[in-house]
Motif scaffolding. Sequence first.
Motif, short mmCIF file in Angstrom:
data_model
loop_
_atom_site.label_atom_id
_atom_site.label_comp_id
_atom_site.label_asym_id
_atom_site.label_seq_id
_atom_site.Cartn_x
_atom_site.Cartn_y
_atom_site.Cartn_z
N LEU A 40 0.82 -1.20 0.00
CA LEU A 40 0.00 0.00 0.00
C LEU A 40 0.86 1.26 0.00
O LEU A 40 0.56 2.25 -0.69
N LYS A 41 1.94 1.22 0.75
CA LYS A 41 2.85 2.36 0.79
C LYS A 41 3.48 2.60 -0.57
O LYS A 41 3.60 3.74 -1.03
N ALA A 42 3.89 1.51 -1.24
CA ALA A 42 4.49 1.64 -2.57
C ALA A 42 3.47 2.18 -3.57
O ALA A 42 3.81 2.99 -4.44
N LEU A 139 -4.84 10.26 5.46
CA LEU A 139 -3.88 9.15 5.47
C LEU A 139 -2.46 9.68 5.60
O LEU A 139 -1.66 9.18 6.39
N ASN A 140 -2.15 10.72 4.83
CA ASN A 140 -0.80 11.30 4.88
C ASN A 140 -0.54 12.00 6.21
O ASN A 140 0.57 11.91 6.77
N LYS A 146 2.26 1.86 7.84
CA LYS A 146 3.44 1.40 8.57
C LYS A 146 3.38 -0.12 8.71
O LYS A 146 2.31 -0.69 8.91
N ASP A 147 4.55 -0.74 8.59
CA ASP A 147 4.61 -2.21 8.63
C ASP A 147 5.17 -2.73 9.95
O ASP A 147 5.72 -3.82 10.01
N MET A 154 -5.46 -1.27 11.33
CA MET A 154 -5.78 -0.76 12.67
C MET A 154 -4.78 0.31 13.09
O MET A 154 -5.15 1.31 13.73
N ASP A 155 -3.53 0.11 12.75
CA ASP A 155 -2.47 1.07 13.07
C ASP A 155 -2.81 2.44 12.47
O ASP A 155 -2.78 3.47 13.16
#
Length: 397
Positions: A40-42, A139-140, A146-147, A154-155
Amino acid sequence: MIPQIQLELVNAECDKWARKGINIMSEIRDNRIGYKAGALKAGMMHNYVKQCEFVAIFDADFQPDPDFLARTIPFLIHNREISLVQCRWKFVNANECLMTRMQEMSLNYHFLAEQESGSSIHAFFGFNGTAGVWRIAALNEAGGWKDRTTVEDMDLAVRACLHGWKFVYVHSVEVKNELPSTFKAYRFQQHRWSCGPANLWRKMTMEILENKKVSAWKKLYLIYNFFFIRKIVVHIFTFVFYCLILPATVLFPELEVPKWATVYVPSTITLLNALATPRSLHLLVFWILFENVMSMHRTKATFIGLLEAGRVNEWVVTEKLGDTLKSKLIAKATTKLYTRFGQRINWRELVVGLYIFICGCYDFAYGGSYFYVYLFLQACAFFVAGVGYIGTIVPVG
């Protein structure tokens, strides 16, 4: 790695819509760093994302209706304080086996009692990781994906909440998806869903306490109610009390367990669960026994998350058989009905089942009540899970 046939099917679908003038593309990264959070981050790092205001997220087996965006985006457009629109899951294979029916009961209760109630009273509720739309600005602001745990959804939701963003749950918008139908796949899923929140609670407690943007009441709600009670205590209490302590009371007749703990509270929870899935009312006894069996795995995963033990960041993709594969398996099963017996054995379930069975035998011989009926039923549930006769059995060639 993604099979070549799947890549070709996805590319063909994208090409079909591109020829119709739709701005569409498929992106695939060449590694699994960070697992889902990393993917998702990528995805959010592509240049065209800067032109977008919202992002809809679906797992691979989810099938949104064509009007999904038309029914969810207006919530974000007309209320700038909302960062997330979460929709309900609708299960296409709920009738596949008894295990999927019981999963449907638990998840329907989750959406009705936790998500909808949290949304209705403007309290915090977690993002389910799929079937939702996020405001990219929120979101930003929350720090992106974060992984650090296996519950990146949830994070993100907790961090967005700490920045003052609000969420809305839309029960009327259903998104079809598939439940894991093999016991192995379900155990892996429940490990991740139990280990991740416990680990996240460990990592975020101080971050929540030090936050200056939310009230002390919301901090207490997040730390105590959402995390500690619902994500930690519930799992541990269910297994330790109902599967270890309660059976042992037959060996000590001088001990008297209060009825509220053995009858009233479990009955209330069970009846509330039934309200979410009325068609499965006749399966309540099976649901109770199955949930007690699964509480053993959830308790183990919870302690792994709290202690950050070996499997704390283990990410195993939940296996969904899919209609095509299931058709092949059914055809194959006509010549070989079962997997090898040794591959199905789950020793932990057998050990706990034997313990409860011994307690039941003692109560049958020396007890003055019919408590042994419950003990024998619960022992049978552990034995059935222990020999792998639960869920869809995948034949081996």
